[in-house]
Design a protein around this motif. Structure first.
Motif, short mmCIF file in Angstrom:
data_model
loop_
_atom_site.label_atom_id
_atom_site.label_comp_id
_atom_site.label_asym_id
_atom_site.label_seq_id
_atom_site.Cartn_x
_atom_site.Cartn_y
_atom_site.Cartn_z
N TYR A 84 -30.50 -23.14 19.25
CA TYR A 84 -31.83 -22.96 18.69
C TYR A 84 -32.31 -24.24 18.02
O TYR A 84 -31.64 -24.78 17.14
CB TYR A 84 -31.83 -21.81 17.69
CG TYR A 84 -33.19 -21.48 17.11
CD1 TYR A 84 -34.19 -20.93 17.90
CD2 TYR A 84 -33.47 -21.73 15.77
CE1 TYR A 84 -35.44 -20.62 17.38
CE2 TYR A 84 -34.71 -21.42 15.23
CZ TYR A 84 -35.69 -20.87 16.04
OH TYR A 84 -36.93 -20.58 15.52
N ILE A 85 -33.48 -24.72 18.45
CA ILE A 85 -34.07 -25.93 17.89
C ILE A 85 -35.29 -25.53 17.08
O ILE A 85 -36.15 -24.78 17.55
CB ILE A 85 -34.45 -26.91 19.02
CG1 ILE A 85 -33.16 -27.42 19.70
CG2 ILE A 85 -35.26 -28.08 18.48
CD1 ILE A 85 -33.41 -28.26 20.93
N PHE A 86 -35.35 -26.02 15.85
CA PHE A 86 -36.46 -25.67 14.96
C PHE A 86 -36.79 -26.87 14.09
O PHE A 86 -36.23 -27.96 14.29
CB PHE A 86 -36.11 -24.44 14.11
CG PHE A 86 -34.99 -24.66 13.13
CD1 PHE A 86 -35.25 -24.83 11.77
CD2 PHE A 86 -33.66 -24.69 13.55
CE1 PHE A 86 -34.21 -25.03 10.86
CE2 PHE A 86 -32.62 -24.88 12.65
CZ PHE A 86 -32.90 -25.05 11.30
N GLY A 87 -37.71 -26.69 13.15
CA GLY A 87 -38.11 -27.85 12.37
C GLY A 87 -38.59 -27.54 10.97
O GLY A 87 -38.65 -26.39 10.53
N ASN A 88 -38.93 -28.61 10.29
CA ASN A 88 -39.47 -28.59 8.94
C ASN A 88 -40.84 -29.24 9.00
O ASN A 88 -40.98 -30.38 9.46
CB ASN A 88 -38.52 -29.37 8.01
CG ASN A 88 -39.10 -29.65 6.64
OD1 ASN A 88 -40.08 -29.06 6.23
ND2 ASN A 88 -38.48 -30.59 5.93
N LEU B 232 -33.38 -13.30 13.41
CA LEU B 232 -33.14 -12.80 14.76
C LEU B 232 -33.60 -11.35 14.75
O LEU B 232 -32.91 -10.47 14.22
CB LEU B 232 -31.66 -12.92 15.12
CG LEU B 232 -31.26 -12.62 16.56
CD1 LEU B 232 -32.01 -13.52 17.54
CD2 LEU B 232 -29.76 -12.79 16.74
N VAL B 233 -34.77 -11.10 15.31
CA VAL B 233 -35.48 -9.85 15.07
C VAL B 233 -35.08 -8.77 16.07
O VAL B 233 -35.02 -9.01 17.29
CB VAL B 233 -37.00 -10.08 15.11
CG1 VAL B 233 -37.76 -8.77 15.04
CG2 VAL B 233 -37.41 -10.99 13.95
N ALA C 264 -23.52 -18.21 15.27
CA ALA C 264 -22.29 -17.74 14.64
C ALA C 264 -22.20 -16.23 14.84
O ALA C 264 -23.22 -15.55 14.91
CB ALA C 264 -22.29 -18.09 13.15
N SER C 265 -20.98 -15.72 14.92
CA SER C 265 -20.79 -14.29 15.15
C SER C 265 -21.21 -13.46 13.94
O SER C 265 -21.54 -12.28 14.07
CB SER C 265 -19.34 -14.00 15.51
OG SER C 265 -18.46 -14.45 14.48
N SER C 266 -21.21 -14.07 12.76
CA SER C 266 -21.63 -13.37 11.55
C SER C 266 -22.06 -14.40 10.52
O SER C 266 -21.69 -15.57 10.60
CB SER C 266 -20.51 -12.49 10.99
OG SER C 266 -19.40 -13.29 10.62
#
Length: 462
Positions: free
Chosen positions: A382-386, A302-303, A404-406
């Protein structure tokens, strides 16, 4: 006239009280039911894939321009962009063909090529769009045998045909020499601030310390493009203003905008190969970057502006070791030489080469925060893949992560009705339309050959 006094029977008054109390209880009960209903999670909608385009070579992404045409533009790594009009059948003539301007690609496997497309936020009015592609290297280059040239160029749509690019309008925006054929990064996109963001890999080579890497502040690990903010643009996320300057200007709040030493284009650094990134269409429009790991872990970051995301001091949350990339160093710094904290990823998954034998990912493929309407259970997730869990079989996978908060975010497999175990393809990228619905770019082969490339849309299962 004499006033009349009405006497109410105590029994009647008591009945009135009971009636009021009953009415209040009914109202409160209805409110409780309604409130409980509002706070229940939405019923999950089963997901599946719908084929929207095929017979492609190596599709990498899908983009819808902000012009209300409802067209989809497909980036094919081989050098072409194809259009799917709103009617739904891919046009037989490509929007553009860059093959004559690119390096010659390796059919069996290549990370170079036509890698990304971004439409100007005012595309509907100015017809401008931008490409990220790898061109042949400069003659001689900065060193012997440098492999290619990262190039970001601006083009315009043909004035006589909205489904064709005017190739004569190319205006080179940015060029950067690249030493190795891999770790090119390869995404460009406009942020909500109107600036163009660019991801460039760290230069490549085994353990990222081969020719073309420079020294940095962390001498224990050889190599250091990603940690060196003065020498080059590799291993970085860049941010530039294409609306002013020649050929661009530096946003005044870039972290090194006023530096006399560091590269002013840098927005964030410490990346290995930030192949795919995206901005959240909702919320705070945050920037999510999928960064390919070496042998231990893949990650999503998360930039934030000016952030140092660790490579090659760290690989995800562990200390990286250039002497043995499958062994974690016992310790490493938590801050860089300028005092910047090394920021851990939000998502970490084991690489297939992890020595404990439980890894599943060859390469992480950064995706998108879901902002569509088809799947309420995914809203804001957030949807992502391999890419694949095997080098010899096409079996890419999808995941959905909960914020998550942390610490690290938990994630789980994203189930698909007709693909219960894996996609049956190499997953090469994602796409998002203006409505926030998501697409997959896949191929049956790893390389840039054949016609097994397809585009699928995530749809509700029938």
């Amino acid at each position: 006239m004499k006033a009349t006094t009405v006497t109410v029977s105590p029994v009647f008054r008591k009945q009135q009280d009971y009636g009021v109390r009953a009415f209040i209880l009914i109202v409160l009960g209805l409110c409780f039911i309604a409130c409980k209903k509002d706070h229940n999670p939405p019923e999950p909608v089963a997901a599946n894939l719908n084929l929207v385009a095929q017979n492609l070579v190596s599709p990498l992404s899908v983009v819808e321009p902000p012009d209300d045409s409802r067209r989809l533009f497909i980036v094919d790594q081989v050098g072409k962009v194809w259009i799917i009009p709103s009617a739904g059948t891919m046009l037989s003539t490509p929007f553009l063909d860059m093959t004559g301007k690119m390096v010659t690609l390796n059919p069996s496997y290549d990370e170079r090529g036509l890698l990304s497309l971004a439409f100007h936020p005012s595309f509907k009015m100015n017809g401008k769009f931008y490409l990220f592609y790898t061109a042949p290297p400069h003659a001689g280059g900065p060193g012997t045998g440098w492999n290619n040239l990262t190039r970001i160029s601006e083009f315009k749509v043909s004035s006589s045909n909205a489904n064709a690019a005017d190739m004569s309008t190319e205006r080179v925006i940015l060029e950067a020499d690249h030493p190795q054929p891999n770790h090119n990064g390869g995404t460009i996109a406009f942020g909500a601030d109107g600036y163009l963001y660019i991801s460039i890999g760290d230069g490549g080579g085994a353990d990222d310390n081969a020719a073309g890497h420079v020294a940095d502040w962390y001498g224990i690990n050889a190599g250091g493009n990603a940690q060196n903010v003065a020498a080059n643009l590799m291993g970085k996320i860049l941010r530039i203003d294409v609306n002013s300057g020649t050929p661009y200007s530096i946003p005044p709040d870039n972290p090194y905008a006023s530096s006399a030493v560091s590269k002013k284009e840098i927005y964030a650094f410490g990346f290995r190969n930030p192949y795919r990134f995206s901005f959240d269409k909702g919320g705070n429009h945050e920037l999510y970057v999928g960064d390919a790991g070496q042998s231990l872990y893949e990650e999503v970051d998360l930039v934030t502006r000016g952030g140092n995301f660790g490579w090659n001091v760290k690989e995800a949350t562990v200390c990286f070791n250039t002497d043995n990339d499958k062994a974690i160093r016992t310790s490493c710094p938590s801050v860089d030489s300028a005092g910047n904290a090394l920021i851990d990823p939000i998502i970490q998954m084991k690489n297939k080469a992890h020595p404990d034998g439980t890894g599943e990912a060859l390469v992480i493929i950064g995706g998108n925060v879901y902002r569509g309407s088809t799947f309420p259970q995914w809203q804001g997730k957030y949807i992502f893949g391999n890419y694949s869990s095997s080098a010899t079989a096409a079996n890419g996978e999808l995941y959905v992560a909960n914020s998550a908060s942390s610490g690290l975010w938990p994630f789980e497999d994203l189930p698909l009705k007709d693909y219960p175990t894996n996609l049956g393809y190499y997953l090469k990228g994602f796409g998002e339309d203006q409505s926030g619905e998501l697409y997959l770019a896949v191929s049956g082969v790893q390389g840039v050959s054949g016609t097994t490339g397809k585009i699928f849309k995530l749809v509700a299962s029938q």
